[in-house]
Design a protein around this motif. Structure first.
Motif, PDB file in Angstrom:
ATOM      1  N   SER A  56       0.804  -0.878  -0.615  1.00 15.13           N
ATOM      2  CA  SER A  56       0.001  -0.131   0.149  1.00 15.13           C
ATOM      3  C   SER A  56       1.124   1.275  -0.109  1.00 15.13           C
ATOM      4  O   SER A  56       1.777   1.052   1.289  1.00 15.13           O
ATOM      5  N   GLY A  57       0.722   2.127  -1.357  1.00 14.52           N
ATOM      6  CA  GLY A  57       1.652   3.506  -1.016  1.00 14.52           C
ATOM      7  C   GLY A  57       0.486   3.940  -0.074  1.00 14.52           C
ATOM      8  O   GLY A  57       1.412   5.039   0.446  1.00 14.52           O
ATOM      9  N   SER A  58      -0.434   4.416   0.127  1.00 12.91           N
ATOM     10  CA  SER A  58      -1.020   5.118   1.162  1.00 12.91           C
ATOM     11  C   SER A  58      -0.602   4.927   2.686  1.00 12.91           C
ATOM     12  O   SER A  58      -0.064   5.598   2.944  1.00 12.91           O
ATOM     13  N   CYS A  59      -0.531   3.487   2.852  1.00 10.26           N
ATOM     14  CA  CYS A  59       0.273   3.438   4.334  1.00 10.26           C
ATOM     15  C   CYS A  59       1.553   3.685   4.324  1.00 10.26           C
ATOM     16  O   CYS A  59       2.380   4.026   5.262  1.00 10.26           O
ATOM     17  N   ALA A  60       2.600   3.420   3.167  1.00 10.52           N
ATOM     18  CA  ALA A  60       3.496   3.229   3.012  1.00 10.52           C
ATOM     19  C   ALA A  60       3.959   5.235   3.383  1.00 10.52           C
ATOM     20  O   ALA A  60       5.064   5.299   4.374  1.00 10.52           O
ATOM     21  N   ALA A  61       2.905   6.048   3.246  1.00  5.94           N
ATOM     22  CA  ALA A  61       3.502   7.051   3.263  1.00  5.94           C
ATOM     23  C   ALA A  61       3.256   8.083   4.279  1.00  5.94           C
ATOM     24  O   ALA A  61       3.453   8.303   4.896  1.00  5.94           O
ATOM     25  N   MET A  62       2.434   7.039   4.759  1.00 10.06           N
ATOM     26  CA  MET A  62       2.234   7.427   6.283  1.00 10.06           C
ATOM     27  C   MET A  62       3.035   7.657   7.232  1.00 10.06           C
ATOM     28  O   MET A  62       3.625   8.188   8.275  1.00 10.06           O
TER      29      MET A  62
END
Length: 255
Positions: free
Chosen positions: A76-82
């Motif tokens: 998940s790019g979103s969770c990695a970004a978080m």
């Protein structure tokens, strides 16, 4: 090389097979994969809604859970970004900021890790289908990762990857945005579905389960026969031999 899998909430609850696919692909590439049991939600829903203190509690637990990890990889790019947002959250707490920075520096989205860390672009996968790819907002705009997925997919033999018009546009999910701003979110995903249909692709591929869940839900409600798959599924199926989209079992899984 040791890799700790951060499966994410959506991955654990709705897409457990994606976590399995990520693990099998990484093991195929020679990685030793473990699963820290202390991992929880990364805190993104609370953080994006303005609940900083609540999200910091989740962040501390995640920092503890992955403290011994050599690399942290997530589908998940979103969770990695978080996770990479954690150092900013602890600007007034030097001790936790240092720990947060260590976690952020060793965290990678799945395709980003394969291409940029392992240095692999061609896995030798085979998957015969016409597909298009949705680029998620957080992966593109926060991780600044625009090339890794396409490099991997370009080497999948038999995969006809066609461009998606306005692929950079948000699908309307945005976590709590889809709940709080339903009419706007619905129009956004309808526009995304329209462009997906225009490609005449059999499969929509993505690297973020949140986006895929949102688009798939709308496709299903509209009765569209387009299959939605995470890129890890494409690569893992492709590693197990030649595959064709038409070769499906009764549950819809590609054989």
């Amino acid at each position: 090389m040791k890799v700790s899998l951060f499966v994410t909430c959506l991955g654990e609850m709705f897409y457990p097979t994606v976590g399995k696919d990520v693990t099998e692909v990484l093991e195929h590439l020679g990685c030793e994969v473990d699963f820290p049991k202390g991992q929880i939600c990364c805190g993104q829903p609370a953080y994006n809604s303005g609940y900083l203190q609540e999200s910091m509690k989740a962040a501390k637990q995640m920092i503890k859970a992955f403290s011994d990890a050599e690399y942290v990889v997530t589908p998940s790019g979103s969770c990695a970004a978080m996770l990479k947002e954690y150092p900013k959250m602890f600007e007034e707490d030097p001790e936790w900021q240092e720990k947060a920075t260590q976690l952020a520096q060793k965290t990678y989205e799945f395709t980003q890790f394969i291409v940029n860390v392992l240095g692999v672009e061609d896995l030798g996968a085979v998957f015969r289908a016409k597909a298009t790819y949705h680029t998620s907002c957080h992966m593109t705009r926060l991780l600044n990762e625009t090339e890794a997925p396409f490099k991997l997919l370009s080497h999948v033999k038999g995969l006809d990857l066609v461009p998606l018009q306005n692929n950079y546009d948000c699908c309307g999910f945005g976590g709590t945005f889809a709940v709080k701003m339903v009419p706007i979110s619905e129009q956004m995903v309808d526009e995304k579905v329209k462009h997906v249909e225009e490609t005449e692709a059999d499969i929509l591929i993505g690297a973020d389960n949140g986006c895929l869940m949102n688009i798939k839900g709308r496709l299903n409600r509209k009765g569209k026969p387009i299959k939605v798959m995470h890129i890890a599924e494409i690569l893992n199926f492709g590693l197990k031999g030649g595959h064709h989209y038409a070769d499906e079992n009764r549950n819809g899984a590609v054989l």
